[in-house]
Design a protein around this motif. Structure first.
Motif, mmCIF file in Angstrom:
data_model
loop_
_atom_site.group_PDB
_atom_site.id
_atom_site.type_symbol
_atom_site.label_atom_id
_atom_site.label_comp_id
_atom_site.label_asym_id
_atom_site.label_seq_id
_atom_site.Cartn_x
_atom_site.Cartn_y
_atom_site.Cartn_z
ATOM 1 N N CYS A 94 19.079 2.857 -12.378
ATOM 2 C CA CYS A 94 18.206 1.737 -11.386
ATOM 3 C C CYS A 94 18.748 1.546 -9.977
ATOM 4 N N ALA A 97 18.357 4.653 -8.088
ATOM 5 C CA ALA A 97 16.861 5.102 -7.838
ATOM 6 C C ALA A 97 16.490 3.978 -6.754
ATOM 7 N N LEU A 98 16.701 3.036 -6.866
ATOM 8 C CA LEU A 98 16.667 1.694 -5.738
ATOM 9 C C LEU A 98 17.264 2.081 -4.477
ATOM 10 N N THR A 99 18.296 2.813 -4.457
ATOM 11 C CA THR A 99 19.018 3.037 -3.106
ATOM 12 C C THR A 99 18.330 4.317 -2.724
ATOM 13 N N SER A 101 15.500 6.402 -3.759
ATOM 14 C CA SER A 101 14.019 6.367 -3.819
ATOM 15 C C SER A 101 13.153 5.257 -3.171
ATOM 16 N N LEU A 102 13.702 4.234 -3.237
ATOM 17 C CA LEU A 102 12.637 3.176 -2.714
ATOM 18 C C LEU A 102 13.325 2.791 -1.221
ATOM 19 N N LEU A 103 14.763 2.671 -1.016
ATOM 20 C CA LEU A 103 15.180 2.248 0.305
ATOM 21 C C LEU A 103 15.435 3.521 0.835
ATOM 22 N N GLN A 104 15.401 4.565 0.428
ATOM 23 C CA GLN A 104 15.832 5.798 1.160
ATOM 24 C C GLN A 104 16.950 6.081 1.852
ATOM 25 N N TRP A 105 18.055 5.479 1.309
ATOM 26 C CA TRP A 105 19.244 5.323 1.944
ATOM 27 C C TRP A 105 20.102 6.861 1.225
ATOM 28 N N TYR A 107 22.359 9.053 -0.875
ATOM 29 C CA TYR A 107 22.831 8.906 -2.155
ATOM 30 C C TYR A 107 24.197 8.490 -2.222
#
Length: 145
Positions: A94, A97-99, A101-105, A107
């Protein structure tokens, strides 16, 4: 040396033992994974999964004996430890994925987040739930029942 150890507060000693165990099992994971890949030609993903399972078993025994000072095992403790380990996998997924995929920061930010989140979460879960409860009663850290 034992006089020096007596000066360390219990919670600090507990955190130090927890950290030492975590570093040890992480290094073992790394060595075992590489041994499987380099010496036995096992695929990296399979090597990683096998090494992770071995590391969880070693971690359980090190955390229960060395960190929390318990002398025996119960099915409940093992089950809670396994659930905690599986929850750690979900949380790490999670966070990544948050970092990414969602925030596009980058890896690496997610990886750092996992490296901070999982040990803190595991410490409190082990202290209060996995090893903190024996037979339905709370056990003080460092005591065995």
């Amino acid at each position: 040396m034992s006089g020096l150890v007596a000066l360390i507060p219990t919670s600090v000693g507990l955190a130090l033992r927890f950290g030492l165990t975590g570093v040890t099992t992480t290094l073992l994971y790394f060595v075992i994974t590489n041994a499987f890949v380099l010496f036995f030609a096992v695929q990296p993903i399979v090597s990683s999964i096998g090494s992770y399972v071995i590391s969880v078993v070693i971690s359980y025994f090190m955390q229960s004996r060395f960190t929390f000072g318990l002398c025996d095992d119960s099915f409940d403790q093992v089950a809670r430890f396994v659930l905690m380990s599986l929850a750690g996998l979900v949380v790490s997924w999670c966070v990544m994925a948050l970092t990414v995929s969602l925030l596009q920061w980058p890896y690496l930010i997610g990886a750092v987040g996992v490296c901070v989140t999982i040990p803190v979460l595991n410490f409190f879960l082990m202290r209060g739930w996995v090893f903190g409860v024996c037979g339905g009663s709370t056990v003080a850290m460092g005591e065995s029942k």
